[in-house]
Design an enzyme around this catalytic site. Structure first.
Site, PDB file in Angstrom:
ATOM      1  CB  CYS A  33      -0.990   0.064   0.901  1.00 59.84           C
ATOM      2  SG  CYS A  33      -1.600   1.633   1.478  1.00 59.84           S
ATOM      3  CE  LYS A  45      -4.639   3.861  -6.029  1.00 52.90           C
ATOM      4  NZ  LYS A  45      -5.015   3.077  -6.136  1.00 52.90           N
ATOM      5  CE1 TYR A  75     -10.421  -1.148  -6.166  1.00 49.16           C
ATOM      6  CE2 TYR A  75     -10.731  -3.663  -7.287  1.00 49.16           C
ATOM      7  CZ  TYR A  75     -11.275  -2.845  -6.318  1.00 49.16           C
ATOM      8  OH  TYR A  75     -11.771  -3.146  -5.100  1.00 49.16           O
ATOM      9  CD  GLU A  82      -6.637   2.446  -8.800  1.00 47.90           C
ATOM     10  OE1 GLU A  82      -7.957   2.206  -7.802  1.00 47.90           O
ATOM     11  OE2 GLU A  82      -5.694   1.356  -8.885  1.00 47.90           O
ATOM     12  CG  HIS A  85     -28.035  23.314  -3.418  1.00 46.33           C
ATOM     13  ND1 HIS A  85     -28.222  22.646  -3.922  1.00 46.33           N
ATOM     14  CD2 HIS A  85     -28.484  24.966  -3.393  1.00 46.33           C
ATOM     15  CE1 HIS A  85     -28.999  23.625  -5.047  1.00 46.33           C
ATOM     16  NE2 HIS A  85     -28.993  24.624  -5.065  1.00 46.33           N
ATOM     17  CD  GLU A 101     -28.337  19.342  -3.589  1.00 47.08           C
ATOM     18  OE1 GLU A 101     -29.336  19.875  -2.798  1.00 47.08           O
ATOM     19  OE2 GLU A 101     -27.439  19.395  -4.360  1.00 47.08           O
TER      20      GLU A 101
HETATM   21  P1  NDP Z   1      -8.405  -7.634 -10.711  1.00 50.16           P
HETATM   22  O1  NDP Z   1      -8.396  -9.285  -9.778  1.00 50.16           O
HETATM   23  O2  NDP Z   1      -8.821  -6.047 -10.222  1.00 50.16           O
HETATM   24  O3  NDP Z   1      -8.119  -7.810 -11.973  1.00 50.16           O
HETATM   25  C1  NDP Z   1      -7.383  -8.607 -13.292  1.00 50.16           C
HETATM   26  C2  NDP Z   1      -8.020  -8.699 -14.586  1.00 50.16           C
HETATM   27  O4  NDP Z   1      -7.335  -8.859 -15.408  1.00 50.16           O
HETATM   28  C3  NDP Z   1      -9.063  -8.805 -14.897  1.00 50.16           C
HETATM   29  O5  NDP Z   1      -9.535  -7.950 -15.811  1.00 50.16           O
HETATM   30  C4  NDP Z   1      -9.218 -10.097 -15.618  1.00 50.16           C
HETATM   31  O6  NDP Z   1      -9.962 -10.515 -16.147  1.00 50.16           O
HETATM   32  C5  NDP Z   1      -7.229  -9.650 -15.481  1.00 50.16           C
HETATM   33  N1  NDP Z   1      -7.323 -11.315 -16.795  1.00 50.16           N
HETATM   34  C6  NDP Z   1      -6.532 -12.275 -15.397  1.00 50.16           C
HETATM   35  N2  NDP Z   1      -6.433 -12.981 -16.592  1.00 50.16           N
HETATM   36  C7  NDP Z   1      -5.831 -12.686 -17.639  1.00 50.16           C
HETATM   37  C8  NDP Z   1      -5.405 -12.934 -18.533  1.00 50.16           C
HETATM   38  N3  NDP Z   1      -4.508 -13.916 -18.845  1.00 50.16           N
HETATM   39  N4  NDP Z   1      -5.143 -12.426 -20.123  1.00 50.16           N
HETATM   40  C9  NDP Z   1      -5.825 -11.160 -20.081  1.00 50.16           C
HETATM   41  N5  NDP Z   1      -6.609 -10.774 -18.865  1.00 50.16           N
HETATM   42  C10 NDP Z   1      -6.949 -11.270 -17.777  1.00 50.16           C
HETATM   43  O7  NDP Z   1      -6.601  -6.806 -10.635  1.00 50.16           O
HETATM   44  P2  NDP Z   1      -5.549  -6.467 -10.057  1.00 50.16           P
HETATM   45  O8  NDP Z   1      -4.516  -6.860 -11.120  1.00 50.16           O
HETATM   46  O9  NDP Z   1      -6.339  -5.304 -11.012  1.00 50.16           O
HETATM   47  O10 NDP Z   1      -5.825  -5.622  -8.764  1.00 50.16           O
HETATM   48  C11 NDP Z   1      -5.615  -7.127  -7.619  1.00 50.16           C
HETATM   49  C12 NDP Z   1      -5.968  -6.758  -6.617  1.00 50.16           C
HETATM   50  O11 NDP Z   1      -5.355  -5.336  -6.073  1.00 50.16           O
HETATM   51  C13 NDP Z   1      -7.986  -6.636  -6.405  1.00 50.16           C
HETATM   52  O12 NDP Z   1      -8.427  -7.184  -6.754  1.00 50.16           O
HETATM   53  C14 NDP Z   1      -8.052  -5.192  -5.335  1.00 50.16           C
HETATM   54  O13 NDP Z   1      -8.321  -5.999  -4.608  1.00 50.16           O
HETATM   55  C15 NDP Z   1      -6.071  -4.776  -5.164  1.00 50.16           C
HETATM   56  N6  NDP Z   1      -6.440  -3.229  -5.453  1.00 50.16           N
HETATM   57  C16 NDP Z   1      -6.946  -2.626  -5.197  1.00 50.16           C
HETATM   58  C17 NDP Z   1      -6.858  -0.863  -5.559  1.00 50.16           C
HETATM   59  C18 NDP Z   1      -8.204   0.058  -4.097  1.00 50.16           C
HETATM   60  O14 NDP Z   1      -8.826   0.080  -3.434  1.00 50.16           O
HETATM   61  N7  NDP Z   1      -8.362   1.187  -5.739  1.00 50.16           N
HETATM   62  C19 NDP Z   1      -6.322  -0.967  -5.957  1.00 50.16           C
HETATM   63  C20 NDP Z   1      -5.550  -1.625  -6.475  1.00 50.16           C
HETATM   64  C21 NDP Z   1      -6.079  -2.840  -6.449  1.00 50.16           C
HETATM   65  P3  NDP Z   1     -11.609 -11.250 -16.070  1.00 50.16           P
HETATM   66  O15 NDP Z   1     -12.406 -10.369 -15.460  1.00 50.16           O
HETATM   67  O16 NDP Z   1     -11.945 -11.979 -16.805  1.00 50.16           O
HETATM   68  O17 NDP Z   1     -11.273 -12.595 -15.214  1.00 50.16           O
END
Ligand code: NDP
Length: 496
Positions: free
Chosen positions: A70, A78, A210, A214, A469, A474
């Site tokens: 984090c 980030k 996410y 982002e 407001h 709101e």
């Molecule tokens: P996520 O689990 O959110 O998303 C992973 C993405 O990668 C999905 O869209 C998934 O697609 C795709 N994916 C997985 N495998 C493949 C593949 N082989 N080929 C193509 N696409 C693929 O992971 P992130 O890496 O974005 O983030 C990890 C975690 O970190 C999050 O789950 C969250 O818990 C935490 N995080 C939180 C944040 C916040 O609170 N603002 C910010 C950043 C991270 P599909 O949907 O099709 O499976």
């Protein structure tokens, strides 16, 4: 010291026990969860040690650093980049508010990077001080478990240290994953994305979660061309479909090129960048390819199998409701357990751990109404159930209230970007089951809404709350007409 501990599910006093341990608690991993657990346990009178690798602020080769993902290579850096990226469009918007930006506006990536690094170094120092002020002993090295009450710490020079502890806590977080695509070594993950030497001009992002949206927003805001590839029809699987569509519209509106239902087939090094081949036969060139394809629990090097700690097929440590593993003296929390991978959730689990094990107050984390935010530009924030989840889970009819509007600021700036808000309500009890917002300040607004939902607020109570407001917020207390009523037993239109 007479201390109440949770042992084998029962509370027993540790007074008079004969076994001597170097520490009452040894925590492996000084991220958000580990530091909180260590400090709060020490505050409850425990003798605590924690281990973590030292970090090099601008090298992504050595992982680690007190503060964890984090602080060092996640939420905090980030968000700094999100702030940085937001100024460009804001400056454009300022023109219609009377600001004359006569000189060419330039963005200095290196300057922002240095400021970001300075802040991370400062926070790393604060976290170290928090530990020492609580009386927690920090060992800088990689920890592994060598027995139910034994920890080995390997320092950077290879020296191995051995300690015994009454309790061991695994708080080692997670690591970015790379899908097995030919040329994958040419891609970066979010770790490196936070410390690139040069600001890329052409970026390809793979993933729809996410991190993908982002970073797509960050680079787009800084002026790069961004192509975002994801497997589904919309990004952010698991979120409310209407909100996902709003995010997709906004990303496109900001200039990001979306490639739904598309993945990458191969990456090839070429003279001035990386050639990217997609499964639709497209070819494009990029300076940087980011894999944002999920994270996996960071548990491989902990020696868990040898000690008998059970993990699931993703490597996540299996724990009970109190964060205890199948070995009574070993506990785990945060991303290493892959329950709900968010910093504030790890903090909650750590607080509960310290109360349970050293506070004489067995406490389970409560995963209900955990709000979260995706810091794309503009952000999305939600709490409680999505419309699809409410339809699936509610016993009776579901009422959906939505408001889509042009925020006041945009009426002057001319920016074509709608804000959308949504409340999902149980028709029978009037209880608000979920709230979502995609628009400026969504995260700041949703935190307060989360308190209301946690208290069980009804729609009538939202309606009787006086608005602030003029504000976007709101709208949450003025959504009078039902957008749609979904009959009990209906199936959600989902899996977009
Ligand atoms: P996520 O689990 O959110 O998303 C992973 C993405 O990668 C999905 O869209 C998934 O697609 C795709 N994916 C997985 N495998 C493949 C593949 N082989 N080929 C193509 N696409 C693929 O992971 P992130 O890496 O974005 O983030 C990890 C975690 O970190 C999050 O789950 C969250 O818990 C935490 N995080 C939180 C944040 C916040 O609170 N603002 C910010 C950043 C991270 P599909 O949907 O099709 O499976």
């Amino acid at each position: 010291m007479a201390r109440k501990m949770l042992v084998d599910g029962e509370l027993h006093s540790s007074a008079g026990e004969e076994t001597h341990y170097d520490f009452d608690l040894f925590v492996i991993g000084a991220g958000s969860g580990g530091v909180r657990a260590a400090r709060f346990s020490a505050n409850n009178g425990a003798k605590v040690a924690i281990c973590e690798l030292p970090f090099h602020p601008i090298s992504s080769e050595v992982v680690g650093g007190v503060g964890g993902t984090c602080v060092i290579r996640g939420c905090v850096p980030k968000k700094i980049l999100v702030y940085g990226a937001s100024f460009g469009p804001e400056l454009e918007d300022a023109r219609n508010f009377g600001w004359q930006l006569n000189e060419k506006i330039d963005f200095n990536w290196k300057k922002l990077l240095q400021k970001k690094t300075d802040e991370i170094v400062r926070l790393n120092g604060i976290y170290k001080r928090l530990l020492s002020n609580a009386g927690v002993k920090l060992y800088e090295g990689e920890g592994k478990i060598s027995g139910p009450n034994e920890v080995e710490v390997t320092q950077l020079d290879g020296t191995k240290l051995h300690y015994s502890a009454r309790h061991i806590l695994i708080a080692t977080g997670s690591r970015a994953q790379r899908p097995p695509i030919p040329g994958k070594e040419l891609a970066i993950t979010s770790d490196e994305a936070l410390s690139l030497d040069e600001l890329p001009k052409r970026v390809v992002v793979l993933g729809g979660g996410y991190i993908a949206v982002e970073f797509a927003s960050i680079w787009c805001g800084m002026g790069a061309t961004v192509d975002l590839f994801f497997r589904k029809e919309l990004p952010l699987r698991g979120f409310d479909d209407e909100m996902r569509a709003a995010v997709a519209r906004n990303l496109e509106g900001r200039g990001i090129l979306l490639h739904p239902r598309t993945t990458l087939k191969e990456l090839i090094k070429v003279e001035d960048g990386i050639k990217v081949l997609t499964d639709h036969g497209e070819e494009l060139e990029a300076d940087v390819v980011l894999f944002a394809t999920g994270r996996a629990p960071n548990t491989k090097r902990l020696n868990l199998e040898a000690v008998g700690v059970e993990v699931d097929k993703t490597g996540a440590v299996k724990v009970d409701e109190y964060s205890r593993t199948n070995i009574p003296s070993i506990w785990a929390l945060g991303d290493a357990t892959n329950r709900m991978n968010l910093t504030p959730v790890a903090l909650m689990e750590a607080t509960c751990f310290a109360k349970t094990v050293f506070g004489g107050e067995p406490t389970k984390p409560d995963y209900n109404y955990v709000p979260c935010a995706v810091f794309c530009i503009p952000p999305l924030s939600v709490v409680g159930l999505s419309e699809e989840q409410a339809i699936e889970q509610a016993k009776g009819d579901v009422l959906v209230f939505t408001s889509t509007f042009n925020p006041m600021k945009n009426t002057i700036s001319g920016r074509q970007e709608k804000t959308i808000m949504k409340l999902v309500v149980d028709a029978e009890t009037d209880k608000v089951l979920g709230a979502s917002m995609c628009g400026a300040d969504a995260a700041e607004i949703m935190q307060g809404i989360a308190v209301a939902l946690k208290c069980g607020a009804t729609k009538a109570q939202f309606d009787s709350t006086v608005g602030i407001h003029p504000s976007a917020a709101e709208e949450f207390v003025t959504m009078r007409s039902v957008s749609r009523r979904i009959a009990a037993g209906s199936k959600p239109k989902t899996n977009l």
